[in-house]
Design a protein around this motif. Sequence first.
Motif, mmCIF file in Angstrom:
data_model
loop_
_atom_site.group_PDB
_atom_site.id
_atom_site.type_symbol
_atom_site.label_atom_id
_atom_site.label_comp_id
_atom_site.label_asym_id
_atom_site.label_seq_id
_atom_site.Cartn_x
_atom_site.Cartn_y
_atom_site.Cartn_z
ATOM 1 N N ALA A 33 8.683 -3.405 100.557
ATOM 2 C CA ALA A 33 8.005 -3.985 99.399
ATOM 3 C C ALA A 33 7.351 -5.305 99.768
ATOM 4 O O ALA A 33 6.257 -5.623 99.328
ATOM 5 C CB ALA A 33 8.996 -4.196 98.258
ATOM 6 N N GLY A 57 -7.029 -14.773 89.096
ATOM 7 C CA GLY A 57 -6.383 -15.922 88.478
ATOM 8 C C GLY A 57 -5.308 -16.538 89.351
ATOM 9 O O GLY A 57 -5.138 -17.761 89.389
ATOM 10 N N ASN A 72 -5.251 -20.487 90.657
ATOM 11 C CA ASN A 72 -4.115 -21.367 90.472
ATOM 12 C C ASN A 72 -3.679 -22.008 91.763
ATOM 13 O O ASN A 72 -3.360 -23.192 91.816
ATOM 14 C CB ASN A 72 -2.945 -20.533 89.973
ATOM 15 N N ASN A 100 -8.732 9.537 81.726
ATOM 16 C CA ASN A 100 -7.758 8.629 82.328
ATOM 17 C C ASN A 100 -8.397 7.365 82.897
ATOM 18 O O ASN A 100 -7.953 6.851 83.926
ATOM 19 C CB ASN A 100 -6.974 9.327 83.457
ATOM 20 N N VAL A 159 -11.265 -4.475 77.885
ATOM 21 C CA VAL A 159 -10.455 -3.257 78.020
ATOM 22 C C VAL A 159 -10.169 -2.682 76.628
ATOM 23 O O VAL A 159 -10.250 -1.479 76.407
ATOM 24 C CB VAL A 159 -9.133 -3.542 78.769
ATOM 25 N N SER A 217 28.003 4.296 92.095
ATOM 26 C CA SER A 217 27.093 3.609 93.024
ATOM 27 C C SER A 217 25.654 3.993 92.730
ATOM 28 O O SER A 217 24.747 3.160 92.766
ATOM 29 C CB SER A 217 27.423 3.975 94.466
ATOM 30 N N PHE A 257 22.855 1.440 91.821
ATOM 31 C CA PHE A 257 21.890 1.250 92.901
ATOM 32 C C PHE A 257 20.585 0.554 92.473
ATOM 33 O O PHE A 257 20.153 -0.395 93.111
ATOM 34 C CB PHE A 257 21.596 2.621 93.528
ATOM 35 N N ILE A 286 20.196 -3.354 92.499
ATOM 36 C CA ILE A 286 20.012 -4.186 93.692
ATOM 37 C C ILE A 286 18.650 -3.989 94.344
ATOM 38 O O ILE A 286 18.324 -4.652 95.296
ATOM 39 C CB ILE A 286 21.134 -3.934 94.729
ATOM 40 N N SER A 322 14.627 -4.480 94.463
ATOM 41 C CA SER A 322 13.673 -5.465 93.937
ATOM 42 C C SER A 322 12.962 -4.910 92.702
ATOM 43 O O SER A 322 12.514 -3.766 92.701
ATOM 44 C CB SER A 322 12.654 -5.805 95.022
ATOM 45 N N ALA A 362 9.494 -3.716 93.343
ATOM 46 C CA ALA A 362 9.446 -2.402 93.993
ATOM 47 C C ALA A 362 9.646 -1.301 92.953
ATOM 48 O O ALA A 362 8.944 -0.287 92.966
ATOM 49 C CB ALA A 362 10.520 -2.320 95.072
ATOM 50 N N LYS A 365 5.077 2.873 88.406
ATOM 51 C CA LYS A 365 3.659 2.905 88.044
ATOM 52 C C LYS A 365 3.009 4.142 88.676
ATOM 53 O O LYS A 365 2.186 4.814 88.066
ATOM 54 C CB LYS A 365 2.983 1.625 88.538
ATOM 55 N N HIS A 376 1.749 7.881 86.647
ATOM 56 C CA HIS A 376 0.293 8.089 86.582
ATOM 57 C C HIS A 376 0.012 9.374 85.791
ATOM 58 O O HIS A 376 0.644 10.395 86.007
ATOM 59 C CB HIS A 376 -0.272 8.200 88.004
ATOM 60 N N PRO A 377 -0.924 9.323 84.849
ATOM 61 C CA PRO A 377 -1.094 10.464 83.933
ATOM 62 C C PRO A 377 -1.488 11.774 84.606
ATOM 63 O O PRO A 377 -1.065 12.845 84.156
ATOM 64 C CB PRO A 377 -2.178 9.990 82.968
ATOM 65 N N SER A 378 -2.291 11.742 85.674
ATOM 66 C CA SER A 378 -2.679 13.022 86.267
ATOM 67 C C SER A 378 -2.054 13.246 87.637
ATOM 68 O O SER A 378 -1.759 14.376 88.005
ATOM 69 C CB SER A 378 -4.208 13.110 86.376
ATOM 70 N N THR A 413 -0.770 3.886 79.771
ATOM 71 C CA THR A 413 -2.073 3.488 79.258
ATOM 72 C C THR A 413 -2.272 3.896 77.803
ATOM 73 O O THR A 413 -3.264 3.519 77.199
ATOM 74 C CB THR A 413 -3.210 4.089 80.099
ATOM 75 N N GLY A 428 0.703 -5.157 83.555
ATOM 76 C CA GLY A 428 -0.031 -6.424 83.480
ATOM 77 C C GLY A 428 -0.283 -6.856 82.044
ATOM 78 O O GLY A 428 -1.189 -7.625 81.773
ATOM 79 N N PRO A 470 -2.516 -1.740 78.151
ATOM 80 C CA PRO A 470 -3.969 -1.902 77.965
ATOM 81 C C PRO A 470 -4.298 -2.943 76.889
ATOM 82 O O PRO A 470 -3.651 -2.945 75.849
ATOM 83 C CB PRO A 470 -4.424 -0.509 77.530
ATOM 84 N N LYS A 514 -0.334 -15.772 81.727
ATOM 85 C CA LYS A 514 -1.795 -15.668 81.712
ATOM 86 C C LYS A 514 -2.427 -17.019 81.379
ATOM 87 O O LYS A 514 -3.447 -17.381 81.953
ATOM 88 C CB LYS A 514 -2.239 -14.633 80.679
ATOM 89 N N GLN A 548 -2.237 -19.016 84.463
ATOM 90 C CA GLN A 548 -3.250 -18.594 85.435
ATOM 91 C C GLN A 548 -4.624 -19.116 85.078
ATOM 92 O O GLN A 548 -5.432 -19.416 85.943
ATOM 93 C CB GLN A 548 -3.316 -17.067 85.474
#
Lengths: 458, 321
Positions: free
Chosen positions: A21, A102, A106, A276, A426, B137, B141, B144, B146, B149, B155, B159-161, B181, B266, B269, B282, B285
């Motif tokens: 990662a 962004g 920063n 999509n 969006v 365990s 699991f 522990i 990240s 990750a 993600k 994914h839709p397709s 989404t 993020g 949508p 945000k 940022q």
Amino acid sequence: MRRFSKRVPLTLAVMALIVAACGGDGGGATTTAATDQGGSTTAPAGTDAPATTASPSEDAVTLSFLYDDNPVTIATAEALVAAFTATHPNVTFETETRPGGGEGDNLVKTRLATGEMTDVFWYNTGSLFQALNPTETIVPITDEPYIENIVDSFLPTVTAEGGVYGVPSQTAMGGGVLYNKTVYEDLGLSVPTTWEEFAANNDAILAAGITPVGQTYTDTWTSQLFVLADYYNIQTQDPDWAEKYTNNQAKYVDQPALAGFEHLQEGFEKGWYQENFGSTTFDDGLVLLANGEIAHYPMLTFALDAIAQNDAEAVQNIGFFGQPGNDAATHGTTIWMPAGIYIASTSEQQEVAKEFLAFVASLEGVDAMTAAVAPQGPYMIEGASLPEDTLPAVLDIQAYIDAGATAPALEFLSPIKGPNLEFLTVEVGSGLSTAADAAALYDEDVIAQAQQLGLPGW
Amino acid sequence: MNQRTEATSEVGSLSAGGTATVPSALGVEHRPTKTRLLAHKAYPHSFYIPAAIVYAVLFIVPTGMAFFFSLTRWSLFDWEFIGFENFVLFFNRPALVSSMRNTLIYAVVTSGLKVVLGLLLAVLFTSMIRLKTVMRSMVFFPVIVSIVAVGITFKILMHPSEGLINKTIELLGGVGPSWLTDPQIALLSVALVDVWRGVGIALVIFIAGIVSIPEEYTDAVRIDGGAWARFRHVIVPLSRNATFTVILLSLIGGLRSFDLIWTMTGGGPGFTTDVIASAIFKQYQAGFYGLSTAGNVILFIAVSIIVFPLMRYFNRKELDL
């Protein structure tokens, strides 16, 4: 012991995951050593002492250089560094990459504010440059002779309170619509010069079973193009719009500026976007365009290099047109200025750094860039010409420039750019919000930015 | 002896001490008795100085500065005092207000599911089934791994397709939703991943709570009732301390959640999965350092308003086994 040994493979597996990662992250410092002992090459033979006759700029010097991790930026910066160190063997570069967007903004602001910036750094021009407090954090180069080499229209984007602070790092770009020429030829379409023609083309493309317009909302910044690339059309209708906008007298909720948001809404309502689109990335969008699965992709022309990296032939099949407006007679395109290269005022190597900037703003610098990255628009250096194998889409932009039908994007004319535009676009493009609502929210969004900059009238 | 003792030793190795240490980490502990007060006086004041310095420099000073800068327009290069304007601005932004609503939904959903699933899994894993150590365990699991990750992995899976989840649904003849989404379900999708990732902690706390229930209750119920009675009248009421701990921990975690949401959506949508922490990030940022600091002060106050009364309530209701 038995118990322990059972867990070892588990722990190893977890560690492998974590390492994997972390390994994906860009960034990190590398040293480009032009010569191992820069100073000794100029030292007189037979003496151990360093060269006493050499001028200050010929001593061994290390110049640190920070730029973003976009592949085009990296290739350009590395080419400039290599070409410069070839003629200045005493200079060694310590280069560092940073994230874009962004996060990168920063990082740059924080490093400038804390005095930790590299000697030279690569950063946006226009509104983002203005937010760096340049008069205190960046070395002015107003009186340097090489300012003469720079195309006049670039200078305002790196000027603060009358001083010039940066040199152009790349070519300018067009912001508008990239299109697949095969789709156009197969369907017998011609390049639209008004929004009506564009909509009619899209209807024909949709009827032929091809997606008319690609949208890629996983990378939210890509959603802004219909709004930002419409600035040329705003300016043709109201030449002083940017100034009024800066003075809090013009708003996105009113025409002509609202049109950009409306285009985004129209596209969603008419089903122009691919399935999509919310989970499509910028890279996916480029592949779809190159394959002809989408006919149009509203984008900046720096995307051409990414297409060329994947498929050198496909990029010959991509054309460009400015975002169409209301009037065919005034059809033109919005232009994005390149990023600048600046010297931090905390740098202890300002003389050498200025030599480097002089090289970047010279025709030799342009040649070094051209050798590394195919130009994505016109250079901002006087006398620089495009090579013979220039991409067709870039020639399309050049035609607009030759015809005088261009305007810089709003962010190069006004210091105001709200941070939430990409999320609002969006929402409109996904049908979650209407053009009018999003435009009103965006007008609210920029208030904080204007106040932060201390602009009068807000 | 019987399975109980065996379970205790195993839990000890996982959570290092079981119930006794977990609640005290949250301040859920017994009121100091006289002997403990006397014990405090055994140390001269100079003993406290190093800790006090660390606390002051790393906690009190930054907190004070945060409160101050939340009242300014701050560009890192200079600042201007503007009173409560940042707070007014914060509450006038629909996106920021909806982020507060999303935070509440997210915290309540994740906390609730972690309590229910954690308790059920704990009952399963303290019973006499095979391979329970391995299964424990496996549930623990993800804790522990990240968080980033986990976020990136899911993600891709969602994914839709192209994602494995929807491909599987397709194989079974259904049509999977656009997990991340579709604005209707995006927040819940992330919350589910959070539960998957965090239920291991709840499980450990519940196991510790269940194995510390004295033998006699179980024996009594074994005579008087069946498995349901044991669950309903022994395990649920007597693992109340563990339940409170899980609720508090996961609620606080949910209120300040950021990493998973940021990597998976993020906030999108649009703004549909923005929580307070991501909305603040945000603003940060964008360079609105004063406004984002004000957002952090609001988050601090919101967490305090929700968590402190709960903690007091739980303290009053705490059981002595």
